[in-house]
Motif scaffolding. Structure first.
Motif, PDB file in Angstrom:
ATOM      1  N   ASN A   1       6.092  -2.172  13.769  1.00  0.00           N
ATOM      2  CA  ASN A   1       5.217  -3.351  13.811  1.00  0.00           C
ATOM      3  C   ASN A   1       3.742  -2.949  13.745  1.00  0.00           C
ATOM      4  O   ASN A   1       2.955  -3.538  12.987  1.00  0.00           O
ATOM      5  N   TYR A   2       3.368  -1.949  14.531  1.00  0.00           N
ATOM      6  CA  TYR A   2       1.964  -1.552  14.568  1.00  0.00           C
ATOM      7  C   TYR A   2       1.514  -0.896  13.265  1.00  0.00           C
ATOM      8  O   TYR A   2       0.319  -0.896  12.946  1.00  0.00           O
ATOM      9  N   ALA A   3       2.467  -0.344  12.498  1.00  0.00           N
ATOM     10  CA  ALA A   3       2.093   0.270  11.224  1.00  0.00           C
ATOM     11  C   ALA A   3       1.467  -0.757  10.277  1.00  0.00           C
ATOM     12  O   ALA A   3       0.607  -0.422   9.456  1.00  0.00           O
ATOM     13  N   LEU A   4       1.901  -2.031  10.390  1.00  0.00           N
ATOM     14  CA  LEU A   4       1.347  -3.073   9.530  1.00  0.00           C
ATOM     15  C   LEU A   4      -0.120  -3.360   9.856  1.00  0.00           C
ATOM     16  O   LEU A   4      -0.831  -3.956   9.044  1.00  0.00           O
ATOM     17  N   ASN A   5      -0.572  -2.964  11.026  1.00  0.00           N
ATOM     18  CA  ASN A   5      -1.978  -3.144  11.397  1.00  0.00           C
ATOM     19  C   ASN A   5      -2.850  -1.977  10.947  1.00  0.00           C
ATOM     20  O   ASN A   5      -4.053  -1.973  11.190  1.00  0.00           O
ATOM     21  N   LEU A   6      -2.228  -0.982  10.307  1.00  0.00           N
ATOM     22  CA  LEU A   6      -2.950   0.240   9.950  1.00  0.00           C
ATOM     23  C   LEU A   6      -3.086   0.387   8.433  1.00  0.00           C
ATOM     24  O   LEU A   6      -2.853   1.456   7.866  1.00  0.00           O
TER      25      LEU A   6
END
Length: 307
Positions: free
Chosen positions: A56-61
């Motif tokens: 999930n957090y990869a999409l913020n990167l």
């Protein structure tokens, strides 16, 4: 697309729905003892929760959704690597060739996406290096999640061999036990719940109920995710891990094509070439060609003769 950082509230809603359903129909309100010792589920859940949150957090990167899907399709590479290291497995030349194709495909897509990020960030020279570094961190996060997911698959396969296959039980505990972990993400979940409440109103067809459209999207996501994940858990008890990997990878391919066409995500000829490498390599790895020949031969023998 409207709220790129809403992955945590989506995942929490999915986990909560599946946990409540499993608590009622599988665990019988907590009265049914698990067939697999609960401590093993805690280990599996720790890996499962970590993979979900990191993805999930990869999409913020600065990771685009098509690249996210393609990168996760490289689960065959991670599974083979950990199989060699942990289980001391050895594979045929065709298997190594297929993995090389998948690796080349992922490298091609990753490299072309890196060029896109670099060109976009060049518009703002001050933020350019920072944007690219965040993108590199996203790639590292995806790599970590890929290896952790493969390790979880090996652990799950080992448990099934030892205690038998219990797909519904595993589905329930894999989603119920991580729920307390979402307390760490509570501020982010609450923030996006407020944003969802502020989205435009939408009237649900047939029912006539009016609610913010983001909550409607979330409800549809939870229902379709439940159907999907339950099918995958059932598949793990009926088919080999290779077949499961192939089916999930092809499902990702369909999602990828839909994402490109419907949401008009940027996708160049190099991306298509990389995608082709990924899925041809997947088909080679599962030896679909070898089983396709005898299947077609049987179909020809069963065809009625023309008078």
């Amino acid at each position: 697309r409207q709220f790129p950082g809403c992955g945590n509230i989506v995942t929490f809603s999915q986990f909560l729905f599946i946990a409540v359903e499993g608590f009622i129909f599988e665990a019988n309100f907590g009265r049914k003892r698990p067939a697999i010792p609960i401590r093993n589920y805690f280990i599996m859940v720790a890996m499962f929760f970590t993979v979900s949150v990191v993805n999930n957090y990869a999409l913020n990167l600065n990771i685009a959704m098509p690249l996210h899907m393609i990168f996760r399709s490289g689960s065959l590479i991670a599974s083979m690597a950990l199989g060699i290291i942990i289980l001391k497995k050895r594979y045929s030349v065709s298997k190594y060739t297929s993995i090389a194709l998948v690796s080349l495909g992922i490298f091609t897509c990753t490299f072309m996406s890196a060029k896109q990020v670099a060109s976009d960030s060049s518009l703002n020279q001050e933020d350019g290096p920072q944007v690219f570094l965040w993108w590199l961190l996203g790639i590292a996060a995806l790599t970590f999640a890929l290896l952790m997911s493969a390790r979880m698959g090996i652990f799950q396969e080992t448990l099934y061999q030892k205690f038998g296959k219990h797909s519904k039980e595993a589905l329930f505990y894999n989603h119920a036990l991580p729920l307390p972990g979402f307390l760490l993400l509570a501020p982010n979940i609450y923030q996006h719940a407020v944003l969802f409440n502020q989205s435009e109103l939408f009237q649900v067809p047939v029912v006539g109920l009016t609610l913010p459209i983001m909550w409607f999207y979330l409800l549809m996501n939870v229902i379709t995710q439940y159907v999907c994940i339950r099918g995958v858990f059932i598949l793990t008890t009926e088919c080999t891990s290779l077949t499961v990997t192939l089916v999930v990878t092809l499902r990702k391919f369909v999602s990828l094509i839909f994402s490109i066409l419907y949401f008009q995500n940027p996708f160049t000829g190099w991306h298509w070439l990389g995608t082709a490498f990924v899925f041809v390599g997947t088909l080679m790895y599962t030896e679909v060609w070898n089983s396709l020949g005898p299947f077609l031969a049987r179909c020809r023998r069963r065809r009625p003769k023309q008078e």
